[in-house]
Structures are given as C-alpha cells and as structure tokens.
Design an enzyme around this catalytic site. Structure first.
Site, PDB file in Angstrom:
ATOM      1  N   LYS A 109      23.934  -2.121  -6.199  1.00 12.81           N
ATOM      2  CA  LYS A 109      22.581  -2.208  -5.650  1.00 12.81           C
ATOM      3  C   LYS A 109      22.178  -3.658  -5.481  1.00 12.81           C
ATOM      4  O   LYS A 109      22.547  -4.508  -6.264  1.00 12.81           O
ATOM      5  CB  LYS A 109      21.604  -1.582  -6.633  1.00 12.81           C
ATOM      6  N   ASP A 139      30.540  -3.472  -9.019  1.00 15.27           N
ATOM      7  CA  ASP A 139      29.178  -2.936  -9.043  1.00 15.27           C
ATOM      8  C   ASP A 139      28.173  -3.890  -9.649  1.00 15.27           C
ATOM      9  O   ASP A 139      28.540  -4.853 -10.293  1.00 15.27           O
ATOM     10  CB  ASP A 139      29.152  -1.739  -9.999  1.00 15.27           C
ATOM     11  N   MET A 165      20.348   5.482 -18.932  1.00 11.96           N
ATOM     12  CA  MET A 165      19.511   5.627 -17.724  1.00 11.96           C
ATOM     13  C   MET A 165      18.231   6.428 -17.976  1.00 11.96           C
ATOM     14  O   MET A 165      17.777   7.150 -17.097  1.00 11.96           O
ATOM     15  CB  MET A 165      20.321   6.307 -16.598  1.00 11.96           C
TER      16      MET A 165
END
Ligand code: SAH
Length: 510
Positions: A59, A37, A175
């Site tokens: 991402k 990731d 987050m």
C-alpha cells in the site's frame, strides 16, 4: 527457451533487522527479482544485488496495494522467464500473509517454490513487550486471530463471543485496531471477565515500539488516549500482567529516541547495531553511495607483480571486498598473495580481511589515515619497501605522503568511487525531514563534510525535532564548527562507545 526459475516465499520478520533469518538474507542477496510489501524494513532491500529488479506491491498512502491476482501473475511471469524471485512478506508468509494463496498458484502452474518462515508479529510483540505468550499456571493455549473482517471480500467472520468463553488462553489479535472497542465488548458479552488483562503493542521490535496495558474494559480508552494505531498486536489473557515486571525493551537507555547517523564509513553498521541494542530508532542517512571503480587503473599490472610487494594497505572494508573479488577471479587461490603483509585502518576493515583467514599485521589504535601511516613506519620495515595502498577516489594524501616520506615505494590502487546519494527521493531522508530526530551523531570529519554538503536537501520541516549534534572527538568538532553547526556534545574519548555514552548522558539531561 530458458528453464523455469524459482519463487521463494520469504518471511521478513516483524521489523528489526536482527530478526531476519539467515536463509532470507541469503536469498535476498541472490535474487534476480524482489517483490515486497508494506511493513518490510527498507534496509533489507539494500541486500539485493545492483542488477536485481525490485518491485513494490504494498500500500502507498492514499492508494490500494496491487491486487493479489496481479502479484501472483507477476511471480509466475518472472519465474517462467527463468528468474530467481524472492517474494518478501512482513512477519511469516503463512500467517495472515496470503502466502498460501501464492504458493497454490505456483503449484498449479508447476513453478518450483520454497517457503521460508519468518518471526511473526505476535511472537515479536510478546518478546519485546515482556508478555510471555504462554504460562505454566495461567495460559496453556495460544490463538492467533485476525480482527480485520470484511464479509464483502468473502473473509470469514470471527465469533468473538465464543473466544470470550475460553479459559487459560492467550489471544493474539492481528489487524484489530480498527475494531478494538467492538472486539473487547464482544469478548465481555461472551462471558470474559471485565478485569481480564489486555494490551496493545505497536511497531513491535522497532525503536518506535509503543505499548499500553489495561483490561478488556479499559484498553480501548487507553489506546485512544495514547493514540496508538496500526500496525499493532492486541493481547488478551492473564499473561499480560507480566508486562509490568519484564518489559525489558522499553526500559533500555535509548528506547524511544530517534538517532540519525550518517552512512559514510564502514564503522557505521557497528554504530547502528550498538544504538539499536540500546533501544534507539536509528535513521541512517545514506549521504554517499559507494560503487566499484570500473577503470581500476593499474590493477592488472599490480596483480601480475604481486609477489614483488611487501605490504598492502587498506583504508576501508569496501577496498578489501573489491580487492578480493577481483583478485580471486584472477587467481582462484589465496596463496597467490605470497608473502604480502596486510595493514589496515581500523577494526571494521580488519574484520573484512580476517574473513579470508589472513592476519592483519599492522593496525593503529585510532582509525585515521595518519595514525595508520605512523603505525606502519613504526614497524621499521618501510625503507625501500614496495607498498600497495588500496583507496577510493577520496583523497588519502596524508597517508600516501607520510608513507613515501617513510621510504616506501608506493602504488596507489583506486578500486571504488564515493559519490553523493540523491537524497531528494530517499525514504530515510524523507522521514528525517518530516520528523527530525533527538540526536545526530558524527563519527568523522568526512561525515560532517558530506552532511554539510547535503544539508540543503535535508532541511527539516517546521514541526520536526531539531537534533542535538554529537561529535566523536576534537577533530570532528572542529569540522562541525567550521560548517557552522551547533555542538550538542563531544565524546570524552574518540571511540564509538564513548560517543554513545555522551549521547545517553546528554539525552537524559535534555
Ligand atoms: N504476515 C505477517 C502479518 C501480516 S498482517 C506476520 O506474520 O506478522 C499485518 C498485521 O500484522 C498488522 O496489522 C499488525 O497486526 C501485525 N504486525 C505486523 N508487523 C507488526 C509489528 N512490527 N508490530 C505489531 N504488529 C505488527
């Protein structure tokens, strides 16, 4: 049909390489397939075997990550094909990492799996910002929360006001940067005092770590001003006050400094480690790639006659690794080395030899081929002695010539090749081109030469910081001058420690 493989769900830690577990490293270096990731340190990928298939599912700028079902299908597919799969995730796989969902799919499909914990971001952020997560007098509980809420994705909503009424508690919010002001306001609305200490720690444990501390009333403004963003942990609680006294990491002498080094020699990992220990963000430019020479001319003959040689000489740790790999395949017994005596160029090479419990009998004070030859001659044992010199394709003519002049009968064993890396698509090179660095260090003439050869691909962008160039000693400085480089500073003595000392001094006055 092949038997089923296995999936290891592995935590990669918060960023700093030293915080990766032994188990993680072991599994990465054995994997057939590695699925990883965003937020996984790129160095980790280099621990894979060359045959390992590496799949990025995180991402990318402007793109979404690979959907969760696809990732899970990928793990299942490879495991069913009998592969050893490592699914690497930032921090810990079971803390806001969807590791639970992946494990469940594997269990459902009867795929063997293992879960390897990692240092989760909140632990690293606390340690590296001097914020103890609990404290005997002020905090007796610790809550990990996610500030990322998206009810449309079926995620749970957090009742921030309820957390605002908790006493003697530390909140560690993952987050949450997108909703920072909202969260702080809600905690106050829930009854938390506006004076409650709070902090944000971005890029915890890495050289580019940044942090700000204030109260739940001031934090959002401070963060905006300092322009901190994700990835970061938000801490709320009395424990944050300790940040002022025990913020050790951000006070290290090289903290916040970007230092580029060139990966051309074995001693580099040592240089990286020393710089990181002092708080620097290290960009290791992979100028060269070392690979095994498949021809290995003369190897079989030399191995067959091993008993007739007096010395074996190594000029790099790579040479040692490749030599033993093939030697042990052929002999399976270290005693087949007989009375062979070992010489090597420097400490990093010696350490590699000592791993086989073999004593290095000759090593010069300065790590150059020339000094090695002098040291060997000084043993007085070279006259008519049979010597193997293990090298790469780079020339070691000085060493060879000197040893022959000293009376040795020499066989050269070429075990590896050193080639230029394609830097056009390398992530570290991209980072260097875009932002530059505070300094770039050269620990050898060969490092200067390979840098100069690739300098066109490494040209800095307009806004990048122009690095101060540091040299390890007069010889390297000479090569830098010849290549047209401006010399920022030179080490007093030709050693890594002295080079780093000069770096600290020059960056301070800069
Ligand atoms: N499984 C991970 C968390 C993944 S969620 C773990 O255990 O750490 C991603 C969030 O983790 C980021 O938004 C940020 O809040 C946090 N994070 C990850 N790495 C971080 C770092 N080096 N410094 C600060 N926060 C980090």
């Amino acid at each position: 049909m092949s038997s089923t493989g296995i999936v290891h769900l592995v935590g990669a830690g918060p960023g700093d390489l030293g915080l990766v577990t032994f188990r993680a490293k072991e599994l990465i270096s054995q994997a057939d397939v590695l699925v990883y990731d965003y937020l996984v340190h790129p160095e980790l990928i280099k621990w894979c075997r060359p045959e390992c298939e590496v799949v990025y599912v995180g991402k990318k700028a402007g793109f979404h990550s690979v959907p969760q079902e696809e990732i899970e299908a990928l793990l299942v597919k490879h495991a069913k094909a009998g592969k050893r799969v490592v699914r690497l995730k930032g921090g810990d796989p079971f803390v806001f990492g969807r590791g639970g969902e992946e494990a469940r799919t594997l269990a459902r499909d009867n795929i063997p799996f293992e879960v390897v914990p990692g240092v989760t971001a909140a632990l690293a952020a606390g340690a590296y910002s001097g914020i103890p997560l609990t404290h005997r007098n002020t905090s007796s509980s610790l809550v990990f929360l996610t500030g990322h809420e998206d009810p449309t994705k079926g995620e749970l909503q957090i009742d921030w006001r309820a957390y605002g009424s908790l006493k003697n508690t530390t909140l560690a919010i993952y987050m949450g940067m997108g909703h920072l002001r909202f969260i702080m306001d809600e905690l106050q609305a829930g009854g938390m005092s506006a004076a409650m200490p709070a902090a944000v720690v971005q890029w915890a444990s890495l050289g580019r770590q940044r942090s700000v501390a204030g109260t739940i009333a001031t934090l959002a403004g401070l963060v905006e001003k300092a322009q901190l963003g994700a990835p970061a942990i938000i801490f709320v609680g009395e424990v944050v006050t300790h940040h002022d006294d025990i913020d050790w990491f951000e006070h290290l002498p090289l903290f916040g400094r970007r230092v580029a080094i060139t990966r051309t020699r074995d001693q580099n990992s040592e240089l990286r480690e020393k710089l990181e220990t002092l708080g620097a963000e290290v960009l290791e430019l992979p100028l060269i790639t070392i690979s095994k020479d498949t021809d290995r001319l003369g190897f079989v003959e030399i191995l067959a006659e091993l008993g007739s040689y007096d010395w074996i000489v190594f000029t790099s740790a790579n040479g040692v690794r490749y030599f033993f790999e093939d030697f042990l395949k052929g002999f399976k017994d270290i005693r087949s080395l007989g009375i062979l005596r070992f010489a090597c160029v420097g400490k990093a090479t010696a350490r590699e030899i000592e791993r086989y419990h073999i004593k290095v009998e000759c090593m010069p004070d300065t790590a150059t081929g020339e000094s090695l030859a002098d040291a060997l001659i000084a043993t007085g044992s070279l006259d008519s002695a049979k010597v193997i010199v293990v090298t790469g394709n780079l020339n070691r003519d000085v060493l060879v010539r000197k040893l022959e002049a000293g009376g040795a009968i020499l066989d050269r064993l070429l075990l590896y090749k050193t080639e230029k890396t394609d830097l056009a698509h390398d992530p570290v090179a991209d980072d260097f081109r875009e932002k530059g660095a505070d300094a770039i260090l050269f620990a050898s003439s060969s490092a200067v030469q390979s840098f100069a050869e690739q300098s066109a691909v490494l040209a800095l962008s307009a806004n990048a910081k122009l690095p101060l160039a540091g040299s390890i000693g007069p010889q390297t400085t000479e090569t830098m001058k010849k290549a047209g480089m401006a010399i920022g500073f030179e080490a007093k003595k030709p050693s890594l420690d002295s080079l780093i000392e000069a770096l600290i001094k020059n960056l301070k006055s800069n």
